[in-house]
Write an enzyme that holds these catalytic residues in place. Structure first.
Site, PDB file in Angstrom:
ATOM      1  N   CYS A  21     -10.162  -2.544 -18.310  1.00 25.27           N
ATOM      2  CA  CYS A  21     -11.413  -3.369 -18.753  1.00 25.27           C
ATOM      3  C   CYS A  21     -11.860  -4.278 -17.614  1.00 25.27           C
ATOM      4  CB  CYS A  21     -10.957  -4.036 -19.969  1.00 25.27           C
ATOM      5  SG  CYS A  21      -9.825  -3.180 -21.066  1.00 25.27           S
ATOM      6  N   ARG A  74       2.413  -0.018 -17.074  1.00 22.39           N
ATOM      7  CA  ARG A  74       2.947  -1.028 -17.913  1.00 22.39           C
ATOM      8  C   ARG A  74       4.255  -0.970 -17.769  1.00 22.39           C
ATOM      9  NH1 ARG A  74      -1.356  -0.361 -23.021  1.00 22.39           N
ATOM     10  NH2 ARG A  74      -3.328  -0.615 -21.569  1.00 22.39           N
ATOM     11  N   GLN A 131      -5.339   7.035 -19.566  1.00 26.99           N
ATOM     12  CA  GLN A 131      -6.334   7.135 -20.855  1.00 26.99           C
ATOM     13  C   GLN A 131      -7.402   7.479 -20.635  1.00 26.99           C
ATOM     14  OE1 GLN A 131      -5.698   2.692 -21.840  1.00 26.99           O
ATOM     15  NE2 GLN A 131      -4.525   3.314 -23.559  1.00 26.99           N
ATOM     16  N   ASP A 154     -10.258   6.448 -21.024  1.00 32.73           N
ATOM     17  CA  ASP A 154     -10.607   4.816 -21.217  1.00 32.73           C
ATOM     18  C   ASP A 154     -12.115   4.857 -21.144  1.00 32.73           C
ATOM     19  OD1 ASP A 154     -10.144   2.524 -22.011  1.00 32.73           O
ATOM     20  OD2 ASP A 154      -9.163   1.911 -20.641  1.00 32.73           O
ATOM     21  N   HIS A 191     -16.099   1.805 -21.713  1.00 35.08           N
ATOM     22  CA  HIS A 191     -16.289   0.938 -22.068  1.00 35.08           C
ATOM     23  C   HIS A 191     -17.943   0.946 -22.099  1.00 35.08           C
ATOM     24  CE1 HIS A 191     -12.481  -0.521 -20.628  1.00 35.08           C
ATOM     25  NE2 HIS A 191     -12.356  -1.146 -21.793  1.00 35.08           N
ATOM     26  N   LYS A 194     -12.424  -4.564 -34.740  1.00 33.52           N
ATOM     27  CA  LYS A 194     -12.029  -3.246 -34.271  1.00 33.52           C
ATOM     28  C   LYS A 194     -12.085  -2.298 -35.434  1.00 33.52           C
ATOM     29  CE  LYS A 194      -6.903  -3.992 -34.009  1.00 33.52           C
ATOM     30  NZ  LYS A 194      -5.669  -3.565 -33.241  1.00 33.52           N
ATOM     31  N   HIS A 198     -14.814  -1.353 -26.448  1.00 27.70           N
ATOM     32  CA  HIS A 198     -13.710  -0.703 -26.011  1.00 27.70           C
ATOM     33  C   HIS A 198     -13.719   0.723 -26.802  1.00 27.70           C
ATOM     34  CE1 HIS A 198     -12.013  -4.287 -23.701  1.00 27.70           C
ATOM     35  NE2 HIS A 198     -12.664  -4.921 -24.722  1.00 27.70           N
TER      36      HIS A 198
END
Length: 670
Positions: free
Chosen positions: A368, A397, A415, A417, A419, A498, A545
């Site tokens: 992000c 992580r 991911q 991922d 945005h 969300k 997201h």
């Protein structure tokens, strides 16, 4: 009680051998509970009896939403006297016997808790999320009661599990280590609680009363001291168990007709390895024995297809102690991994996403902030919005070593991922597009999925007006998407509401993979802006997201178990194998293999000296989708005899026809 004891075991009181805990602490706690309850009754009685009206009441209908009923047999009630159970009994005998929990004006409410005024109640059975979660949470209290009575442990927390099946209870036992040998004794204690039909009684207490009630349990004391000043503290009792709990609960313990302990493991208090070591007991329960038997059967079925074992059998991946939590993909595993990434990348091209080139500078836990920097690296115009940025960058992580579990919990992962930076007026359309992307992807995988809109939590950033607008936009998008969805009160992220997406696999297990989150805070914190139609005016973008696969590693594990190791052709690392009948056919077999390989498919050839039936059997065990048998006849005709992985059916096919068939299979994601 104040400090953790690192001395020899004899310094830790062993309440499983000493009856003092049972004879002093538990009776004292019960006495205080009943005293407080007795003090509150006169006040309730003094304000009870006034009429209250039910504006409507609702019950679930076939999982597809809620139906509002008005029934002459359900009469308006009386304040502080009537309960949701009275309403349930007024609907039908079935509802009276099987309603587990109510929601009153949006707040979950015990079936036996008196109604405090005019309201709109909703009722739920076990076949709803609200019903199941409440049933398993109450079962955790039954488990906690058995553990406390049998072993004199210090109870910590006992929720239903986040995966949505079952429950657990963490407790401190001193030197005792629980294992399966203890399960029979625990189940016996639980059965006793169920047989006594213990009601779940609720009282509200002050902080001081709560501290006095749990003075012998430093874990509860810590929780109590951390509660905000404006938080109503509630305590529940069932039989000898008095527990700090926000509730709500089922009417009484007798609803739990089937109960089983599943496993015991170690855990740390608050998940902190520097804190006390606890024992965690997992359990499962149902309203009937058949459901429990079916669940145990599903567990046994799932064990046969554990992705960790299939990963070894199919030589897909492995882990090494030199880099715990970092998966090493073997060639066949890399094929699947790359296919998943390629699939999403192809979808990005069609759906207007811009992928960011990988450039690693160090360990990062999320994408992000980097995407915010990309947005901000030059002046942006409203004409560029929506701007959809996608990233497969490697994330790290620091998961606790005890939490690592195959591909489902790792330290290094990627991911899908993305945005989306957009204007407020574009939120609804972007959310609808993302939902369609998610739906089409999961349909290809053979998943069904549930949608939940998670609303503003107690602790949130930003202003109320912005939150309400965002929730309204998501609600409108979900309604126009025309699939069933539910509201999940208070479970939104701190930065915005969300949509949570839970997929169900072939073994009827639920996983949360995809997500859609609105974020008004990160653009503000990074001071992001774009030029509006009036170029002198700057406006703040909204950030969405979005993930569909989630972690590619975790999705690969889910798919491996979902397909039970039998990959569909388009995703398979072993799409075809050519099996020559004899040595004479090997040159032709190698020629066929080269043609299929050049066409872009994964193909092998078995040139061993085994008999053809043995070759076919080995190919089936290795999960090749198609076994291509070639002998003298096929060599002369320029064909192959095609055998499907799980059938005995054979058909002759030309090489051109076979390649066209393969291309059609891939195009249709079969």
């Amino acid at each position: 009680m104040g400090k953790k004891c690192n001395a020899p075991p004899e310094c830790v009181p062993d309440y499983s051998k000493d009856e003092a805990y049972l004879k002093t602490v538990i009776p004292t706690r019960i006495a205080l509970f009943e005293s407080i309850k007795g003090q509150q009754l006169p006040h309730r009685q003094s304000i009870s009896g006034n009429p209250i009206k039910y504006s409507s009441f609702t019950i679930p209908l076939n999982y597809s939403g809620m139906i509002i009923l008005r029934n002459g047999s359900v009469k308006d009630g009386k304040k502080w006297i009537s309960t949701p159970l009275d309403i349930a009994k007024g609907i039908s005998k079935d509802w009276g016997e099987n309603a587990l929990i109510s929601k009153v004006n949006g707040v979950l409410w015990d079936m036996l808790r008196p109604l405090e005024g005019d309201c709109e109640p909703k009722l739920f059975k076990f076949d709803s999320d609200e019903g199941r979660d409440t049933f398993w949470h109450s079962s955790a209290h039954i488990l906690g009661q058995a553990l406390e009575i049998e072993y004199g442990c210090k109870l910590c927390i006992g929720p239903c599990t986040t995966r949505g099946e079952g429950f657990y209870y963490d407790a401190f036992y001193g030197d005792l280590g629980l294992n399966e040998d203890h399960f029979k004794q625990i189940a016996s204690g639980a059965a006793k609680a169920v047989g006594e039909k213990q009601p779940f009684d609720r009282i509200e207490v002050t902080r001081g009363q709560a501290l006095e009630m749990f003075s012998e349990n430093k874990f509860k004391i810590e929780i109590i001291n951390e509660l905000p000043d404006d938080k109503t503290i509630t305590v529940y009792r069932c039989g000898p168990l008095v527990d700090l709990c926000r509730g709500p609960h089922i009417p009484n313990t007798s609803f739990v007709k089937a109960f089983a302990c599943l496993k015991a493991s170690s855990a740390y208090w608050r998940g902190n390895r520097e804190r006390e070591s606890l024992q965690r007991v997992y359990g499962i329960s149902y309203p009937d024995q058949k459901s429990l038997k079916d669940y145990i059967a599903r567990l046994e079925e799932a064990k046969k297809y554990d992705h960790r074992e299939l990963g070894k059998t199919q030589e897909l991946f492995f882990f090494h102690p030199l880099s715990p939590g970092s998966c090493v993909f073997l060639p066949h595993g890399a094929r699947i991994y790359n296919k998943l990434v390629e699939f999403i990348r192809n979808q990005y091209w069609k759906r207007g996403y811009q992928e960011i080139e990988k450039q690693e500078f160090g360990l990062k836990p999320m994408n992000c902030p980097g995407h915010c920097l990309i947005f901000d690296h030059r002046v942006r115009s409203y004409r560029e919005l929506p701007l959809r940025l996608a990233d497969f960058g490697v994330l790290h992580r620091n998961e606790a070593s005890g939490a690592l579990s195959g591909l489902t919990r790792v330290r290094r992962f990627q991911q899908d991922d993305a945005h989306i930076f957009c204007r407020e007026a574009q939120i609804k359309d972007e959310v609808k597009n993302a939902l369609e992307f998610i739906s089409s992807t999961y349909e290809i995988f053979g998943f069904t999925f549930d949608l939940k809109l998670s609303m503003r939590p107690d602790k949130y950033l930003g202003d109320l007006e912005t939150w309400e607008k965002a929730e309204a936009d998501l609600t409108e998008a979900l309604n126009e998407f025309k699939k069933p969805w539910e509201i999940n009160e208070g479970d939104g992220a701190f930065h915005g509401p969300k949509i949570d997406i839970s997929v169900s696999d072939a073994l009827n297990r639920k996983f949360q993979c995809g997500t859609l989150q609105l974020d008004f805070q990160l653009p503000s914190r990074f001071n992001l802006a774009y030029s509006a139609e009036d170029e002198a005016k700057k406006e703040r973008p909204v950030m969405i997201h979005r993930a569909i696969l989630g972690s590619v590693e975790r999705m690969l594990a889910i798919l491996l178990e979902h397909y039970k190791g039998k990959w569909p052709f388009w995703l398979s690392p072993r799409q075809a194998i050519v099996c020559p009948v004899s040595e004479k056919s090997e040159p032709y077999a190698l020629q066929v293999k080269d043609q299929i390989h050049e066409a872009g498919f994964y193909v092998d050839v078995d040139t061993s000296d085994r008999k053809i039936q043995k070759k076919i059997r080995e190919a089936q065990l290795a999960q090749y989708n198609y076994i291509l048998v070639v002998g003298e006849k096929e060599t002369e005709a320029g064909t192959v005899s095609v055998r499907v992985r799980d059938t005995r059916d054979l058909r002759d096919e030309s090489i051109e026809g076979l390649l066209k068939f393969f291309r059609d299979e891939v195009a249709a994601f079969r």
